[in-house]
Design a protein around this motif. Sequence first.
Motif, PDB file in Angstrom:
ATOM      1  N   GLY A  82       0.829  -1.194   0.000  1.00  0.00           N
ATOM      2  CA  GLY A  82       0.000   0.000   0.000  1.00  0.00           C
ATOM      3  C   GLY A  82       0.867   1.249   0.000  1.00  0.00           C
ATOM      4  N   PRO A  83       0.276   2.403  -0.244  1.00  0.00           N
ATOM      5  CA  PRO A  83       1.052   3.635  -0.348  1.00  0.00           C
ATOM      6  C   PRO A  83       1.794   4.018   0.928  1.00  0.00           C
ATOM      7  CG  PRO A  83      -1.319   4.082  -0.336  1.00  0.00           C
ATOM      8  CD  PRO A  83      -1.155   2.612  -0.518  1.00  0.00           C
ATOM      9  N   CYS A  84       1.199   3.740   2.074  1.00  0.00           N
ATOM     10  CA  CYS A  84       1.854   4.065   3.348  1.00  0.00           C
ATOM     11  C   CYS A  84       3.126   3.250   3.529  1.00  0.00           C
ATOM     12  CB  CYS A  84       0.889   3.820   4.503  1.00  0.00           C
ATOM     13  SG  CYS A  84       1.637   3.890   6.146  1.00  0.00           S
ATOM     14  N   LEU A  85       3.028   1.929   3.325  1.00  0.00           N
ATOM     15  CA  LEU A  85       4.188   1.061   3.484  1.00  0.00           C
ATOM     16  C   LEU A  85       5.250   1.361   2.435  1.00  0.00           C
ATOM     17  CD1 LEU A  85       2.472  -2.360   4.323  1.00  0.00           C
ATOM     18  CD2 LEU A  85       3.568  -0.748   5.882  1.00  0.00           C
ATOM     19  N   THR A  86       4.822   1.717   1.233  1.00  0.00           N
ATOM     20  CA  THR A  86       5.775   2.062   0.182  1.00  0.00           C
ATOM     21  C   THR A  86       6.532   3.337   0.524  1.00  0.00           C
ATOM     22  OG1 THR A  86       4.443   0.981  -1.534  1.00  0.00           O
ATOM     23  CG2 THR A  86       6.019   2.642  -2.272  1.00  0.00           C
ATOM     24  N   ALA A  87       5.813   4.344   1.027  1.00  0.00           N
ATOM     25  CA  ALA A  87       6.463   5.602   1.413  1.00  0.00           C
ATOM     26  C   ALA A  87       7.478   5.361   2.521  1.00  0.00           C
ATOM     27  CB  ALA A  87       5.418   6.610   1.857  1.00  0.00           C
ATOM     28  N   TRP A  88       7.104   4.521   3.487  1.00  0.00           N
ATOM     29  CA  TRP A  88       8.021   4.212   4.592  1.00  0.00           C
ATOM     30  C   TRP A  88       9.246   3.456   4.086  1.00  0.00           C
ATOM     31  CZ3 TRP A  88       9.056  -0.925   6.042  1.00  0.00           C
ATOM     32  CH2 TRP A  88       9.925  -1.049   7.126  1.00  0.00           C
ATOM     33  N   ALA A  89       9.036   2.427   3.257  1.00  0.00           N
ATOM     34  CA  ALA A  89      10.126   1.557   2.814  1.00  0.00           C
ATOM     35  C   ALA A  89      11.093   2.264   1.866  1.00  0.00           C
ATOM     36  CB  ALA A  89       9.559   0.312   2.144  1.00  0.00           C
ATOM     37  N   THR A  90      10.554   3.087   0.981  1.00  0.00           N
ATOM     38  CA  THR A  90      11.401   3.764  -0.005  1.00  0.00           C
ATOM     39  C   THR A  90      11.929   5.102   0.495  1.00  0.00           C
ATOM     40  OG1 THR A  90       9.510   4.876  -1.052  1.00  0.00           O
ATOM     41  CG2 THR A  90      10.107   2.684  -1.888  1.00  0.00           C
ATOM     42  N   GLU A  91      11.361   5.568   1.622  1.00  0.00           N
ATOM     43  CA  GLU A  91      11.709   6.882   2.177  1.00  0.00           C
ATOM     44  C   GLU A  91      11.463   7.989   1.147  1.00  0.00           C
ATOM     45  OE1 GLU A  91      15.577   6.900   3.930  1.00  0.00           O
ATOM     46  OE2 GLU A  91      15.155   5.188   5.227  1.00  0.00           O
ATOM     47  N   SER A  92      10.410   7.799   0.360  1.00  0.00           N
ATOM     48  CA  SER A  92      10.042   8.756  -0.682  1.00  0.00           C
ATOM     49  C   SER A  92       8.526   8.935  -0.683  1.00  0.00           C
ATOM     50  CB  SER A  92      10.483   8.262  -2.069  1.00  0.00           C
ATOM     51  OG  SER A  92      11.886   8.088  -2.111  1.00  0.00           O
ATOM     52  N   PRO A  93       8.051  10.118  -1.065  1.00  0.00           N
ATOM     53  CA  PRO A  93       6.602  10.336  -1.111  1.00  0.00           C
ATOM     54  C   PRO A  93       5.933   9.507  -2.196  1.00  0.00           C
ATOM     55  CG  PRO A  93       7.772  12.216  -2.035  1.00  0.00           C
ATOM     56  CD  PRO A  93       8.810  11.330  -1.424  1.00  0.00           C
ATOM     57  N   VAL A  94       4.672   9.190  -1.950  1.00  0.00           N
ATOM     58  CA  VAL A  94       3.884   8.418  -2.900  1.00  0.00           C
ATOM     59  C   VAL A  94       2.628   9.216  -3.241  1.00  0.00           C
ATOM     60  CG1 VAL A  94       2.487   6.339  -3.226  1.00  0.00           C
ATOM     61  CG2 VAL A  94       4.708   6.187  -2.073  1.00  0.00           C
ATOM     62  N   GLY A 103      -2.150   0.494 -10.621  1.00  0.00           N
ATOM     63  CA  GLY A 103      -2.069  -0.944 -10.359  1.00  0.00           C
ATOM     64  C   GLY A 103      -0.901  -1.366  -9.502  1.00  0.00           C
ATOM     65  N   ARG A 104      -0.372  -0.461  -8.676  1.00  0.00           N
ATOM     66  CA  ARG A 104       0.831  -0.796  -7.897  1.00  0.00           C
ATOM     67  C   ARG A 104       0.573  -1.752  -6.737  1.00  0.00           C
ATOM     68  NH1 ARG A 104       3.263   5.167  -6.937  1.00  0.00           N
ATOM     69  NH2 ARG A 104       1.055   5.751  -7.276  1.00  0.00           N
ATOM     70  N   TRP A 105      -0.624  -1.730  -6.175  1.00  0.00           N
ATOM     71  CA  TRP A 105      -0.908  -2.553  -4.986  1.00  0.00           C
ATOM     72  C   TRP A 105      -2.242  -3.272  -5.192  1.00  0.00           C
ATOM     73  CZ3 TRP A 105      -0.601   2.918  -4.621  1.00  0.00           C
ATOM     74  CH2 TRP A 105       0.697   3.401  -4.370  1.00  0.00           C
ATOM     75  N   LYS A 136      -0.289   9.679   5.838  1.00  0.00           N
ATOM     76  CA  LYS A 136      -1.036   9.534   4.591  1.00  0.00           C
ATOM     77  C   LYS A 136      -2.363  10.275   4.648  1.00  0.00           C
ATOM     78  CE  LYS A 136      -1.003   6.026   6.569  1.00  0.00           C
ATOM     79  NZ  LYS A 136      -0.936   5.454   7.931  1.00  0.00           N
ATOM     80  N   LEU A 137      -2.770  10.805   3.486  1.00  0.00           N
ATOM     81  CA  LEU A 137      -4.019  11.545   3.360  1.00  0.00           C
ATOM     82  C   LEU A 137      -4.854  10.891   2.267  1.00  0.00           C
ATOM     83  CD1 LEU A 137      -1.793  13.613   4.447  1.00  0.00           C
ATOM     84  CD2 LEU A 137      -3.292  15.394   3.573  1.00  0.00           C
ATOM     85  N   TYR A 138      -6.161  10.799   2.504  1.00  0.00           N
ATOM     86  CA  TYR A 138      -7.079  10.190   1.546  1.00  0.00           C
ATOM     87  C   TYR A 138      -8.137  11.201   1.105  1.00  0.00           C
ATOM     88  CZ  TYR A 138      -5.213   5.744   3.341  1.00  0.00           C
ATOM     89  OH  TYR A 138      -4.388   4.706   3.718  1.00  0.00           O
TER      90      TYR A 138
END
Length: 239
Positions: A82-94, A103-105, A136-138
């Motif tokens: 998900g976008p939250c875990l991706t932002a944390w893992a990559t240390e980059s904004p999503v 289709g990323r997740w 994260k914001l929705y």
Amino acid sequence: MAQQLPLDELGTVIARIQGLLLTEEKVTDAVQYLALAAKESVTGTIGAGVSLLDARGRRTSSGYTDKTVELADAAQYQHGEGPCLTAWATESPVLVQDLRGDGRWPAWQAAVRHLPIRSVVSVPLLAGKESIGALKLYAATAGVYGPSSPGLVELFAAPAATLISHIQATEAPHRMTEALQASLYSRDLVNRACGVLMERHGLTHGEALQQLMRKARETGSPLQDISASILAGTPALRD
């Protein structure tokens, strides 16, 4: 159409978040305040959340503004994406401008299909060189967040991450101190109970302690409870 806060309003938001976090002594309160402030700060946002994660990506603390965010976040941890875990893992904004065309997740997107989420922005919470979580914001409609949105959110996420990291660091000594105080109290209780038994039965300290421990095992009670009963005059040990 993504909106950007004027610089003076952005400065006010950052100061407000810093002020709120500085008044908090617990991480759980701090992340909740940050989530609420983020939701109120970015136009079009229906919900916001903050997740603090350990080195393995396991959530250690979280704050969210409503049930939608809670469910969306839970689905990320359940499916490991998900976008939250991706932002944390990559240390980059999503940035997700339209979830239906992204289709990323796939597992996470299928899980949140029933929720009113169309666009998402998530940024890592970076404290120094360490990524401690994500904000994260929705939004319920597509295109609410644009290319400038991640940078905007990062501007107040950065100082917030530093402050939350500081609160995390200061909580550990408090927890240690409380545990130490409890340990010292328990030890003092046991020693005083041993003193009573030594005087009552002419035992050595070691013999008195063995009696206390034996009674604790027999009754399945904590050693400090047996000691407390001795000091209270209850005949926990037979003569």
